[in-house]
Design a protein around this motif. Structure first.
Motif, PDB file in Angstrom:
ATOM      1  N   GLU A 115      25.234  47.556  -3.134  1.00 39.49           N
ATOM      2  CA  GLU A 115      25.998  46.282  -3.155  1.00 39.49           C
ATOM      3  C   GLU A 115      25.176  45.445  -2.151  1.00 39.49           C
ATOM      4  O   GLU A 115      24.678  45.990  -1.092  1.00 39.49           O
ATOM      5  CB  GLU A 115      27.301  46.678  -2.732  1.00 39.49           C
ATOM      6  N   THR A 128      26.706  45.102   1.575  1.00 32.33           N
ATOM      7  CA  THR A 128      26.364  46.323   2.307  1.00 32.33           C
ATOM      8  C   THR A 128      24.793  46.251   2.851  1.00 32.33           C
ATOM      9  O   THR A 128      24.476  46.663   3.852  1.00 32.33           O
ATOM     10  CB  THR A 128      26.678  47.364   1.658  1.00 32.33           C
ATOM     11  N   VAL A 150      24.364  44.107   5.619  1.00 30.97           N
ATOM     12  CA  VAL A 150      24.720  44.351   7.301  1.00 30.97           C
ATOM     13  C   VAL A 150      23.419  45.841   7.454  1.00 30.97           C
ATOM     14  O   VAL A 150      23.135  45.547   8.726  1.00 30.97           O
ATOM     15  CB  VAL A 150      25.872  45.308   7.057  1.00 30.97           C
ATOM     16  N   GLU A 157      20.276  43.814   8.776  1.00 29.04           N
ATOM     17  CA  GLU A 157      20.722  43.081  10.095  1.00 29.04           C
ATOM     18  C   GLU A 157      20.894  44.196  11.179  1.00 29.04           C
ATOM     19  O   GLU A 157      20.171  44.059  12.261  1.00 29.04           O
ATOM     20  CB  GLU A 157      21.981  42.233  10.154  1.00 29.04           C
ATOM     21  N   MET A 158      21.473  45.343  10.848  1.00 29.07           N
ATOM     22  CA  MET A 158      21.618  46.356  11.961  1.00 29.07           C
ATOM     23  C   MET A 158      19.901  46.748  12.455  1.00 29.07           C
ATOM     24  O   MET A 158      19.658  46.733  13.434  1.00 29.07           O
ATOM     25  CB  MET A 158      22.025  47.733  11.392  1.00 29.07           C
ATOM     26  N   ILE A 173      18.270  43.372  14.149  1.00 33.71           N
ATOM     27  CA  ILE A 173      18.477  42.889  15.395  1.00 33.71           C
ATOM     28  C   ILE A 173      18.109  43.823  16.500  1.00 33.71           C
ATOM     29  O   ILE A 173      17.518  43.602  17.493  1.00 33.71           O
ATOM     30  CB  ILE A 173      20.167  42.797  15.548  1.00 33.71           C
ATOM     31  N   PHE A 228      17.786  33.065   4.416  1.00 31.60           N
ATOM     32  CA  PHE A 228      17.322  32.707   2.791  1.00 31.60           C
ATOM     33  C   PHE A 228      17.960  34.043   1.904  1.00 31.60           C
ATOM     34  O   PHE A 228      18.324  33.836   0.842  1.00 31.60           O
ATOM     35  CB  PHE A 228      15.816  32.894   2.740  1.00 31.60           C
ATOM     36  N   TYR A 288      21.543  33.504   1.331  1.00 34.82           N
ATOM     37  CA  TYR A 288      21.794  32.548   0.415  1.00 34.82           C
ATOM     38  C   TYR A 288      21.548  32.878  -1.163  1.00 34.82           C
ATOM     39  O   TYR A 288      22.220  32.630  -1.980  1.00 34.82           O
ATOM     40  CB  TYR A 288      20.758  31.208   0.865  1.00 34.82           C
ATOM     41  N   MET A 315      23.908  33.149  -4.497  1.00 28.96           N
ATOM     42  CA  MET A 315      23.643  32.729  -5.957  1.00 28.96           C
ATOM     43  C   MET A 315      23.813  33.612  -6.682  1.00 28.96           C
ATOM     44  O   MET A 315      24.124  33.545  -7.931  1.00 28.96           O
ATOM     45  CB  MET A 315      22.234  32.263  -5.857  1.00 28.96           C
ATOM     46  N   THR A 345      28.318  41.509  -6.780  1.00 26.23           N
ATOM     47  CA  THR A 345      27.180  41.587  -5.745  1.00 26.23           C
ATOM     48  C   THR A 345      26.714  43.219  -5.856  1.00 26.23           C
ATOM     49  O   THR A 345      25.933  43.623  -5.043  1.00 26.23           O
ATOM     50  CB  THR A 345      27.350  41.542  -4.365  1.00 26.23           C
ATOM     51  N   LEU A 400      21.109  29.983 -12.099  1.00 22.45           N
ATOM     52  CA  LEU A 400      21.298  30.495 -10.724  1.00 22.45           C
ATOM     53  C   LEU A 400      20.586  31.687 -10.235  1.00 22.45           C
ATOM     54  O   LEU A 400      20.055  31.933  -9.367  1.00 22.45           O
ATOM     55  CB  LEU A 400      22.880  30.503 -10.298  1.00 22.45           C
ATOM     56  N   ILE A 428      17.860  33.164 -11.399  1.00 24.87           N
ATOM     57  CA  ILE A 428      16.347  32.676 -11.180  1.00 24.87           C
ATOM     58  C   ILE A 428      16.154  32.210  -9.563  1.00 24.87           C
ATOM     59  O   ILE A 428      15.260  32.692  -8.785  1.00 24.87           O
ATOM     60  CB  ILE A 428      15.622  31.674 -11.936  1.00 24.87           C
ATOM     61  N   LEU A 429      16.931  31.198  -9.287  1.00 23.37           N
ATOM     62  CA  LEU A 429      16.884  30.721  -7.801  1.00 23.37           C
ATOM     63  C   LEU A 429      17.057  31.951  -6.914  1.00 23.37           C
ATOM     64  O   LEU A 429      16.372  31.925  -5.804  1.00 23.37           O
ATOM     65  CB  LEU A 429      17.909  29.621  -7.807  1.00 23.37           C
ATOM     66  N   LEU A 483      14.833  33.286  -3.581  1.00 17.52           N
ATOM     67  CA  LEU A 483      15.581  33.224  -2.179  1.00 17.52           C
ATOM     68  C   LEU A 483      15.443  34.573  -1.834  1.00 17.52           C
ATOM     69  O   LEU A 483      14.946  34.784  -0.709  1.00 17.52           O
ATOM     70  CB  LEU A 483      17.020  32.466  -2.330  1.00 17.52           C
TER      71      LEU A 483
END
Lengths: 169, 497
Positions: free
Chosen positions: B130, B133, B136, B139-140, B143, B175, B178, B182, B190, B212, B214-215, B219
């Motif tokens: 997903e 998930t 997150v 980012e873990m 960072i 990005f 975002y 989309m 998701t 959307l 394709i956009l 991204l």
């Protein structure tokens, strides 16, 4: 031309205006205040989409707590107007046009996706208002795992901030 | 045991490696303040044990395939194999860090805790079913690595690298986020598997994909392309890789790349399989650019660490060649390539971590002149990794390239001819790459020894890590069958078209 439609345009424009001001403001405090404008405009947009709870949280957390933090930091650091160095030539002559290309590409795809009419007609709003109950059920049952993992994410961020802020032994 | 408890138990079991890593990370954090400075090395050993326990956890998850946490985590064979690669890389890096940190005077528990947390994040990334998930997890890992890159606080170059990586990395993540928004706008979900179904559905009903989506593809490619370091998002990599403490560079170049490729395969080859005609061109162009930029820039480097940074950009390009194929064989090739790549790249950077000496001042190619006479074993090890990166037969690097190119050539779609061109360009690049890898080897064996370079003894921990990397590199080069069949099984569980 109904009221939500007019309200949408006003708030959307305010949000964009605030975001642009945020970038071009030279005084950090002005940038922070522009950010509040963005946050409040966004809260109204959430309200128009029928998400009352998110709108309230947006005001409380972002326009409230986080902005207080920003302003405090700016005051503590006694940040003055930023000094602009010359932009790199590449950023000016290639980056700026490419930025506009991206903007128009996104606008084009969004237009093709017919998002606008759906939002304006209110068809995107769920039949019954999304209650706090629904939200918490989703968050603490279905999305429990990312929610818990986020607490580790915050722990990592705190640890990182501590390492970077500490004086050398 | 009630059904609810049983479900929770299965959830925990399928997440065993991440839980082990996080627990050990917290233990290290808590123990750190109570440890006297000269004994902090013990925390490193705790971290190493943590990584080994996590590997046992991977073994546990392998026996319990399936979804966990209401379908947000997919613990399939694909995820298990990626966990194996990521956690092994982290374990090797931890082993290679002890003496480096002692030498630089930055022996701290937080370093090891951050490595473990980053590894847990990468594990989540590899197993995510997903997109939130996955975010997150991403980012873990991000960072933690931003901070690790700046861990040599007295070195300006390390601070610069950290700030650069943080600013650009956050931008790239935005990005990706975002893109997720989309995807949700286009499909109303998701989840990886549900996105696939929703896109198939709209393709059969309306005859085309939602605009959307394709956009979103574009991204998401910006966000993830940054993390796997492919052109045109590679600009930051040489500076960051050069400025980071060398063991951290070893980690950066290996594990996050593997984890992000796992997510890219799930998104592009599974979720967006129906739009592969659209994204094929993006990947094709990016692969060609990545290979040429990486290899051509590496040619002119005199700093060996920076050269290896460019080489890792080039290797991301080779992996994209197999990735573009998006067949079962192609996905298996990506997996195999990443495993071989981790062994040789971590090995090569750990050699540099030792050779760099205090403050990393010995990284120029002249410093290694005549190393083959002064330190024959270390020079032989380094040569092996370089030859494997080059793609010499009987090394993991060669077999990885072979499978990757084979995977691209096996595609029988309308793009078949373009795949042939892609492989031809990749082969040309391998030849260009030979120059700069061989130059280092020639310097080590044929240049007259550099007199003011005094070699230091290789510490046992780093020696063990290097031997493990070397054995793995040779093993994958001579007996690739076991891993390749496991990779094929893993690719099969993804149910590609």
């Amino acid at each position: 031309m109904n009221l939500p439609f007019i309200l949408f345009f006003i708030c959307a424009l305010l949000a964009v205006l605030g975001a642009v001001l945020l970038i071009i403001a030279r005084e950090p405090i002005h940038a922070a205040l522009s950010l509040i404008l963005v946050m409040i405009a966004l809260a109204v947009l959430y309200l128009l989409l029928g998400a009352e709870f998110i709108a309230a949280v947006q005001i409380l957390v972002y326009a409230g707590a986080i902005m207080v933090l920003f302003v405090t930091v700016i005051m503590v650091l006694n940040a003055e107007a930023e000094e602009r160095t010359d932009f790199s030539k590449i950023a000016k002559w290639v980056g700026l046009p490419l930025g506009f290309v991206l903007l128009f590409a996104i606008a084009h795809w969004l237009y093709r996706a017919h998002v606008g009419p759906v939002v304006a007609s209110g068809a995107g709003i769920p039949a019954h208002a999304l209650s706090t109950w629904d939200l918490s059920t989703e968050l603490f049952r279905h999305y429990l795992f990312p929610f818990e993992a986020t607490s580790f994410l915050i722990l990592i961020a705190v640890l990182g901030a501590m390492i970077l802020a500490r004086r050398d032994e | 045991m009630t059904p609810a408890m049983a479900e929770q138990f299965v959830n925990l079991q399928r997440l065993a490696p991440e839980i082990a890593l996080c627990i050990f990370g917290i233990v290290i954090m808590l123990a750190d303040p109570f440890m006297p400075r000269e004994k902090r090395r013990a925390l490193g050993w705790i971290a190493f044990i943590g990584a080994l326990v996590a590997l046992v956890g991977v073994h546990m998850t392998a026996h319990s395939p399936g979804l966990a946490y209401s379908g947000l985590i997919n613990n399939d064979a694909f995820s298990v194999l990626f966990h194996l690669i990521i956690i092994s890389a982290a374990a090797l890096v931890i082993l290679g860090s002890f003496d480096y940190l002692d030498r630089e005077g930055i022996q701290r528990g937080e370093y090891y805790a951050l490595i473990l947390f980053a590894t847990a994040g990468m594990g989540i990334l590899a197993g995510a079913n997903e997109l939130l998930t996955a975010f997150v997890g991403l980012e873990m890992s991000s960072i933690s690595t931003y901070v690790l890159v700046g861990f040599r606080r007295r070195a300006p170059v390390s601070n610069e690298a950290s700030v650069k990586y943080f600013l650009l990395g956050s931008f790239a993540t935005a990005f990706f986020l975002y893109g997720i928004a989309m995807v949700y706008g286009a499909t109303g979900t998701t989840r990886i598997d549900e996105i696939q179904a929703a896109l198939q559905n709209s393709l059969s009903q309306e005859g085309h994909l939602p605009a959307l989506s394709i956009l979103a593809l574009g991204l998401i490619f910006v966000g993830l392309g940054f993390k796997v370091v492919v052109a045109p998002f590679q600009i930051y990599a040489p500076d960051v890789y050069e400025g980071a403490p060398t063991p951290v560079t070893a980690l950066l170049a290996s594990a996050p790349k593997a984890a992000t490729f796992a997510l890219m395969i799930r998104i592009y080859s599974v979720s967006f399989a129906s739009s592969s005609d659209t994204w094929f061109w993006v990947i094709w162009i990016s692969a060609v650019l990545t290979m040429f930029i990486g290899n051509l820039a590496a040619l002119v480097q005199t700093n060996v660490k920076r050269m290896l940074a460019y080489s890792s950009i080039a290797h991301a390009g080779y992996i994209l060649v197999a990735f573009a194929a998006s067949t079962e064989f192609g996905v298996a090739a990506v997996l195999f390539y990443l495993a071989a790549y981790v062994a040789m790249k971590v090995g090569a950077f750990l050699v540099l971590a030792h050779l760099g000496q205090q403050d990393e001042r010995r990284l120029s190619i002249q410093d290694y002149a005549g190393l083959g006479i002064k330190q024959p074993a270390l020079a032989a090890c380094f040569s092996l990794f370089l030859l494997s990166l080059l793609g010499l037969p009987a090394t993991g690097g060669f077999v990885g390239k072979f499978f990757a190119f084979q995977g691209a050539l096996d595609v029988h779609s309308s793009h078949g001819a373009w795949f042939v061109w892609l492989v031809v360009l990749a082969a040309i690049n391998s030849v260009i790459g030979a120059y700069y890898y061989l130059r280092v080897i020639i310097a080590m064996y044929f240049w007259s020894p550099n007199q003011d370079y005094v070699p230091t003894r290789v510490a046992p921990a780093i020696a063990v890590a290097l031997v493990l990397c070397a054995v793995l590199t040779i093993y994958l080069g001579i007996l690739p069958g076991t891993l390749h069949s496991a990779a094929l099984t893993a690719a099969h569980t993804l149910a590609l078209h």
